[in-house]
Scaffold this active site. Structure first.
Site, PDB file in Angstrom:
ATOM      1  CD  GLU A 167     -32.535 -37.166-100.375  1.00 41.13           C
ATOM      2  OE1 GLU A 167     -32.403 -37.481-101.673  1.00 41.13           O
ATOM      3  OE2 GLU A 167     -32.448 -38.486 -99.213  1.00 41.13           O
ATOM      4  CD  GLU A 356     -36.561 -38.148 -97.334  1.00 50.14           C
ATOM      5  OE1 GLU A 356     -36.159 -39.226 -98.182  1.00 50.14           O
ATOM      6  OE2 GLU A 356     -36.032 -36.850 -98.121  1.00 50.14           O
TER       7      GLU A 356
HETATM    8  C1  FCB Z   1     -35.281 -40.454-100.695  1.00 53.34           C
HETATM    9  C2  FCB Z   1     -36.418 -38.624-101.366  1.00 53.34           C
HETATM   10  C3  FCB Z   1     -37.762 -39.390-100.478  1.00 53.34           C
HETATM   11  C4  FCB Z   1     -37.379 -40.936-101.119  1.00 53.34           C
HETATM   12  C5  FCB Z   1     -36.894 -41.252-100.135  1.00 53.34           C
HETATM   13  C6  FCB Z   1     -36.904 -43.087-100.666  1.00 53.34           C
HETATM   14  O1  FCB Z   1     -34.041 -40.252-101.576  1.00 53.34           O
HETATM   15  O2  FCB Z   1     -36.000 -37.516-100.213  1.00 53.34           O
HETATM   16  O3  FCB Z   1     -38.216 -38.274-102.255  1.00 53.34           O
HETATM   17  O4  FCB Z   1     -38.007 -40.559-102.154  1.00 53.34           O
HETATM   18  O5  FCB Z   1     -35.375 -41.479-100.903  1.00 53.34           O
END
Ligand code: FCB
Length: 450
Positions: A167, A356
């Protein structure tokens, strides 16, 4: 019985995490201070005044956690390496203890037939490098490349999937503009310059990787989201949503897939007084290295209103009344599907990996010893249904990694947000597999669900 939602046989079912959020052992094993150690220890930065000093103590308990992964049938585990654990000064001398730790973790995963996915940078920059300007200093591209090369040499034989950076927008904007993350600055122009440097560091790491001859795949993880106008008939909302799309998604995707930044976005920022990043000859070429897959982190869909108070993008997200997670994030599985479709249509990555996706819930262990997180199970059902639908529609999605394996330190939210498939009692470090995780284990076993 045939499942309504099916997944390909080799689908990579897994879970994701990051070093600072789970490892603990912050001052052990030769590790030096990271910007997150510094930031979390600065009063007022973390909601509950906590730090990642101990977190889930993964540093000492990784065998137990990997045994749980195995029990649930996970096929891949995404983790990150703490840069200051490998290079305490940020550059130069390698801390052998750090290398040994990660080798042991990766070997343990392999011994349990779990594929290894390693993120090179998930936000814990060595403080020593922050003292030299951190992501705002162009020299970081070389520092990062050198660090990545150490990882390729020391861990390369044990890694199945590499992710350069997690990110970039969060490192840049939350860290240098929103003051919400380390290092905690408030300067948009600096944030944009940092974003350019993170992207270049990514490119430099990919280029260096190709020279190693290693055969694992390499990509990066972007957090992408659909940005819709709150009022689809309001011209200003439409314009604001377009700019937000560029700010959130296209800035990164255009750079990687088209070797340029969105011109309208840069022009809008410049006209509003932002100093545009310094881009030298060859920079965009470096960023646009071919990657093997695009990692997508997905948590939001946003509905955007024009907002004159929100310089420089003049946009803010409004609530739509949808159900929310414990962090107040609105749930929108169809937005997730639309995002996958949008990415495919506009950038045609050869492969996607959901690196994620997940939700914070107010979980607790009941008297019967169970964590009955039916809301997370429903979240999984609805989001996996969209993934399955996207695969059916011809989008090449190689896997789904749920955020997170264990509850952990959620950055500025501290320990107030539980994202795990596994509950952690932070006083005793006792783990309890949540009901949603058992459900997921069945889906993995059956290759789908109804
Ligand atoms: C993302 C992050 C991760 C975690 C999630 C909830 O943005 O990459 O580390 O904090 O959110």
């Amino acid at each position: 019985m045939k499942n309504a939602y099916i997944f390909p046989a080799g689908f990579l079912w897994g879970s994701a995490s990051s070093s600072y959020q789970i490892e603990g052992a912050a001052y052990e094993g030769g590790k030096s201070e990271s910007i997150w150690d510094r930031f979390a220890h600065t009063p007022g930065n973390i909601d509950d005044g906590s730090t990642g000093d101990v977190a889930c103590d993964f540093y000492h308990r990784y065998e137990e956690d990997i045994a749980l992964m195995k029990r649930l049938g996970l096929r891949v585990y995404r983790m990150s390496v703490s840069w200051p654990r490998i290079l305490p000064k940020g550059t130069g001398e390698v801390n052998r203890e750090g290398v040994t730790f990660y080798r042991k973790v990766l070997q343990c995963l392999r011994a349990n037939s779990i594929k290894t996915c390693v993120t090179i940078y998930h936000w814990d920059l060595p403080q020593a490098l922050q003292n030299r300007g951190g992501w705002a200093n162009r020299e970081i591209i070389q520092w990062f490349e050198d660090y990545a090369k150490v990882l390729y040499a020391e861990l390369g034989d044990l890694v199945d999937i590499w992710i350069t950076v997690n990110e970039p927008i969060i490192t840049a904007m939350n860290g240098h503009w929103l003051k919400e993350h380390a290092p905690g600055y408030r300067d948009f122009s600096c944030a944009l310059q940092a974003a350019h440097h993170v992207l270049m560091a990514h490119g430099a790491a990919v280029r260096a990787y190709r020279e190693t001859g290693l055969k694992a795949e390499i990509g990066c993880s972007l957090n992408l989201q659909m940005e819709y106008p709150a009022d689809p008939d309001d011209k200003r909302d439409i314009e604001a949503a377009k700019l937000m799309t560029a700010h959130q998604n296209a800035f990164y995707l255009d750079a990687i897939y088209r070797k340029r930044y969105p011109a309208e976005y840069l022009a809008a920022l410049e006209s509003r007084g932002v100093i545009l990043p310094e881009i030298l000859e060859g920079d965009m070429e470096l960023i646009g290295q071919k990657i093997d897959f695009l990692g997508i982190n997905s948590y939001f869909t946003e509905y955007i209103k024009y907002d004159a108070a929100r310089w420089p993008v003049f946009a803010s997200a409004v609530k739509t009344g949808r159900a929310t997670t414990a962090l107040g994030w609105e749930l929108c599985p169809d937005g997730f599907y639309n995002l996958l479709e949008w990415v495919q249509k506009n950038y045609a990555p050869q492969k996607l990996l959901i690196t994620e996706n997940g939700m914070a819930c107010n979980d607790w262990v009941k008297q019967n010893g169970k964590v009955e997180d039916s809301n997370r199970r429903e979240y999984l059902e609805r989001h996996l249904a969209e993934v399955s639908r996207a695969i059916e529609a011809g989008i090449n999605i190689a896997g789904y990694l749920h955020w997170c394996f264990t509850d952990n330190f959620e950055w500025a939210r501290g320990y107030t947000a539980r994202f795990g498939l596994v509950y952690v009692d932070f006083k005793t470090q006792k783990r309890t597999i949540k009901e949603s995780a058992y459900w997921l284990a069945d889906v993995i076993k059956n290759g789908g669900f109804n």
